[in-house]
Design a protein around this motif. Sequence first.
Motif, PDB file in Angstrom:
ATOM      1  N   ALA A 102       0.804  -1.227   0.000  1.00 51.39           N
ATOM      2  CA  ALA A 102       0.000   0.000   0.000  1.00 51.39           C
ATOM      3  C   ALA A 102       0.837   1.277   0.000  1.00 51.39           C
ATOM      4  N   PRO A 103       1.841   1.404   0.884  1.00 47.18           N
ATOM      5  CA  PRO A 103       2.648   2.640   0.848  1.00 47.18           C
ATOM      6  C   PRO A 103       3.379   2.828  -0.477  1.00 47.18           C
ATOM      7  N   LYS A 104       3.907   1.738  -1.045  1.00 47.04           N
ATOM      8  CA  LYS A 104       4.613   1.845  -2.326  1.00 47.04           C
ATOM      9  C   LYS A 104       3.652   2.211  -3.451  1.00 47.04           C
ATOM     10  N   SER A 105       2.469   1.588  -3.449  1.00 52.06           N
ATOM     11  CA  SER A 105       1.479   1.892  -4.478  1.00 52.06           C
ATOM     12  C   SER A 105       0.998   3.335  -4.363  1.00 52.06           C
ATOM     13  N   ALA A 106       0.861   3.814  -3.128  1.00 55.15           N
ATOM     14  CA  ALA A 106       0.433   5.201  -2.920  1.00 55.15           C
ATOM     15  C   ALA A 106       1.449   6.168  -3.540  1.00 55.15           C
ATOM     16  N   GLU A 107       2.723   5.871  -3.373  1.00 54.95           N
ATOM     17  CA  GLU A 107       3.756   6.715  -3.983  1.00 54.95           C
ATOM     18  C   GLU A 107       3.699   6.634  -5.502  1.00 54.95           C
ATOM     19  N   ALA A 108       3.424   5.454  -6.023  1.00 56.77           N
ATOM     20  CA  ALA A 108       3.314   5.285  -7.477  1.00 56.77           C
ATOM     21  C   ALA A 108       2.130   6.076  -8.021  1.00 56.77           C
ATOM     22  N   TYR A 109       0.997   6.011  -7.331  1.00 56.37           N
ATOM     23  CA  TYR A 109      -0.179   6.764  -7.768  1.00 56.37           C
ATOM     24  C   TYR A 109       0.090   8.263  -7.768  1.00 56.37           C
ATOM     25  N   LYS A 110       0.880   8.732  -6.814  1.00 58.55           N
ATOM     26  CA  LYS A 110       1.171  10.162  -6.742  1.00 58.55           C
ATOM     27  C   LYS A 110       1.879  10.665  -7.994  1.00 58.55           C
ATOM     28  N   THR A 111       2.641   9.791  -8.647  1.00 57.18           N
ATOM     29  CA  THR A 111       3.389  10.220  -9.836  1.00 57.18           C
ATOM     30  C   THR A 111       2.495  10.409 -11.055  1.00 57.18           C
ATOM     31  N   ILE A 112       1.274   9.845 -11.026  1.00 56.95           N
ATOM     32  CA  ILE A 112       0.393   9.950 -12.203  1.00 56.95           C
ATOM     33  C   ILE A 112      -0.904  10.691 -11.910  1.00 56.95           C
ATOM     34  N   TRP A 113      -1.166  10.989 -10.639  1.00 58.08           N
ATOM     35  CA  TRP A 113      -2.439  11.603 -10.246  1.00 58.08           C
ATOM     36  C   TRP A 113      -2.590  12.978 -10.881  1.00 58.08           C
ATOM     37  N   THR A 114      -3.778  13.324 -11.291  1.00 57.13           N
ATOM     38  CA  THR A 114      -4.022  14.617 -11.924  1.00 57.13           C
ATOM     39  C   THR A 114      -4.847  15.504 -10.990  1.00 57.13           C
ATOM     40  N   LYS A 115      -5.011  16.758 -11.373  1.00 58.54           N
ATOM     41  CA  LYS A 115      -5.834  17.681 -10.579  1.00 58.54           C
ATOM     42  C   LYS A 115      -7.267  17.183 -10.492  1.00 58.54           C
ATOM     43  N   GLU A 116      -7.721  16.494 -11.537  1.00 60.54           N
ATOM     44  CA  GLU A 116      -9.086  15.981 -11.573  1.00 60.54           C
ATOM     45  C   GLU A 116      -9.217  14.654 -10.835  1.00 60.54           C
ATOM     46  N   GLY A 117      -8.088  14.011 -10.517  1.00 57.29           N
ATOM     47  CA  GLY A 117      -8.121  12.735  -9.817  1.00 57.29           C
ATOM     48  C   GLY A 117      -7.395  11.630 -10.556  1.00 57.29           C
ATOM     49  N   SER A 118      -7.821  10.399 -10.303  1.00 59.85           N
ATOM     50  CA  SER A 118      -7.200   9.232 -10.927  1.00 59.85           C
ATOM     51  C   SER A 118      -7.358   9.275 -12.443  1.00 59.85           C
ATOM     52  N   PRO A 119      -6.271   9.071 -13.200  1.00 62.56           N
ATOM     53  CA  PRO A 119      -6.382   9.081 -14.666  1.00 62.56           C
ATOM     54  C   PRO A 119      -7.419   8.105 -15.192  1.00 62.56           C
TER      55      PRO A 119
END
Length: 343
Positions: free
Chosen positions: A57-74
């Motif tokens: 979970a912590p690693k995935s959270a960091e990965a999501y942060k690299t692609i997250w947009t202002k509108e949310g999840s791509p």
Amino acid sequence: MPVRRAILLMNLGSPDSTEVKDVRRYLNEFLMDSRVIDIPLIPRTLLVRGMIVPFRAPKSAEAYKTIWTKEGSPLIVLTRQLQDALQQLVEEPVAIAMRYGSPSPKQAFDQLSKQYPDIEEVILVPLYPHYAMSSYETAVEYAKEQFAKQRYTFKLSVIKPFYNQPDYINALAENMRPYLIKEYDHILFSYHGIPERHIRKSDPTGCHCLQINNCCEVASPAHNTCYRHQVFTTTRLVTEQLNIPENKYSISFQSRLGKGWLQPFTDMRLEEMPKEGIKKLLIICPAFVSDCLETLEEIDERGRGSFMHAGGESYTMIPCLNTNPLWVKTIAKLVREAISREP
């Protein structure tokens, strides 16, 4: 004028945010799915909640942060954009649902039922081109389960996998075509990996998939539910349409989780290719119709780093279909054809 039908686009889903708690909740729902990790409940619970999720979970959270947009999840943003684009082409109301996270199929069914009380049919479009028990099958069965628990007045119809549908193949090919203008050494078709046992489990004959020579080329009823055959077919049809020679492309499988998964592995091929003289690479992920963590972070970020570090010179990820107009028209046509086949 009363609305008789609606269209429900169903995608994989995403965490609500990049916070570890939201990613943990999403991963628990995803990995506790018995069609994803197909072992008995107690060992699955110990494995997922005791070992995988606390560390991942912590690693995935960091990965999501690299692609997250202002509108949310791509993935969520792109699915909503696809919903809007399709709505421009069809009269039926278009809704969306996710296999994991929200909105759930129940939320979508409830909203459609409330908004259109005279509705008679919801046409479910699973946004998975290929059949796999951990993607298409689990999405469809989950939607059917949620549908069956309520006393909805409408019926539920389901669009089949469209891996070889001519309009889908054409959309995929034309989405790739602009990237073929520049010089390249090779195209890698990177499909989501699954365990080989899933291939065997999905074989209704019990004696074909991965059990006879050239099983994907030998005609069989098993091909209707064989992920491996279907990704091979998609690749063959697209490369034939684009006149790509056999020595200029190959297939690999990404996102593996454990042993006994379909090979070759994308991450290993990306490290090997520069040593084989492949310096300019195009890579595409046709198992996904919407760009997401597995394409944007795993392939376009980490994959790029691996390839370039191994000696590559150029690396281009071809985007998913997303809201490509030909793809939007393909969905509209799939729905129209489904309606025309009804008695």
